[in-house]
Design a protein around this motif. Structure first.
Motif, PDB file in Angstrom:
ATOM      1  N   ASP A 201       0.292   3.744  -5.540  1.00  0.00           N
ATOM      2  CA  ASP A 201       1.370   2.801  -5.849  1.00  0.00           C
ATOM      3  C   ASP A 201       2.421   2.811  -4.750  1.00  0.00           C
ATOM      4  N   GLN A 205       3.628  -0.363  -2.491  1.00  0.00           N
ATOM      5  CA  GLN A 205       5.004  -0.837  -2.495  1.00  0.00           C
ATOM      6  C   GLN A 205       5.619  -0.742  -1.099  1.00  0.00           C
ATOM      7  N   SER A 215      10.343  -5.536  -4.491  1.00  0.00           N
ATOM      8  CA  SER A 215       9.824  -4.296  -5.043  1.00  0.00           C
ATOM      9  C   SER A 215       9.316  -4.521  -6.442  1.00  0.00           C
ATOM     10  N   THR A 216       8.241  -3.870  -6.810  1.00  0.00           N
ATOM     11  CA  THR A 216       7.626  -4.018  -8.133  1.00  0.00           C
ATOM     12  C   THR A 216       8.147  -3.000  -9.113  1.00  0.00           C
TER      13      THR A 216
END
Length: 239
Positions: A201, A205, A215-216
């Motif tokens: 992850d 990102q 950004s998630t």
């Protein structure tokens, strides 16, 4: 006032003595100082019958004329009996008397920069003499003197040009500018799957941020044992 005949006679005598000294100084042991073994001694102690260098001659003078009477081979005028004494002795025979017991006694270090103690022990204190009284030179057994040790050969330094060529002839290792991929440290323990997921992850990102994507979410922190393990990266994050 000296007459012409006297001056002529003195010159002839001096020429004769010069010829004798030239012959004596060609003998092997007389080519070296009787005390320090320096080459080409041009001074002499005529009552001891030894040829010595100029530095040792200074020490001989300090002993006093009752022990050593010094003259220059080249500069002083010699009397016939003095020259005859030098012919009878010489360095080899004289050292055979003055250093007769040197090998049988404890070693005495010879400091070439300060010969005063050595010369005083040899002639003033008579440490190594054959007999207490000086015998007739014909009755002195000859002891062959050992030659001085040869100078140690030193390997000359290589020329600067050859050193330069040697350094620049070595292959140069190329350093890759591509950063190595991020690899977690090896461990014998069970793989932390949650950390692997977090790492994936984080990489996604991080890549998105470098492309200007939003950004998630919050980037999850890595476990404490993996802190400060990220290698330097050439990627510059947008400000």
């Amino acid at each position: 006032m000296s007459t012409r005949y006297t001056r002529t006679a003195d010159k002839a005598l001096n020429d004769k003595h010069t010829l004798i000294f030239n012959t004596l100084c060609q003998e092997t042991d007389n080519k070296l100082c009787a005390d320090c073994k320096r080459k080409d001694p041009r001074w002499a102690s005529w009552n001891l019958g030894v040829f010595i260098c100029i530095r040792c001659s200074g020490v001989h003078r300090s002993l006093g004329v009752h022990i050593s009477k010094v003259k220059s081979v080249d500069l002083d005028t010699w009397l016939p009996d003095q020259v005859e004494h030098m012919q009878k002795w010489g360095n080899l025979r004289a050292n055979s008397y003055w250093e007769a017991n040197l090998a049988n006694q404890p070693h005495y270090a010879k400091d070439l920069n300060n010969m005063d103690p050595w010369i005083r022990m040899k002639y003033e204190q008579k440490r190594w003499v054959l007999t207490e009284s000086v015998p007739d030179p014909d009755n002195v057994p000859i002891i062959k003197s050992s030659p001085p040790p040869p100078p140690q050969e030193t390997k000359p330094a290589p020329p600067i040009a050859s050193m330069y060529h040697h350094l620049h002839s070595q292959p140069v290792k190329e350093v890759s500018s591509t950063p190595s991929p991020i690899q977690p440290p090896s461990s014998n323990t069970t793989t932390d799957k949650s950390y692997a997921n977090n790492l994936a992850d984080f990489q996604q990102q991080l890549y998105g941020l470098s492309k200007g994507l939003p950004s998630t979410g919050i980037i999850p922190p890595a476990p404490s044992k993996y802190q400060n393990m990220w290698p330097a990266s050439s990627t510059v994050l947008p400000k």
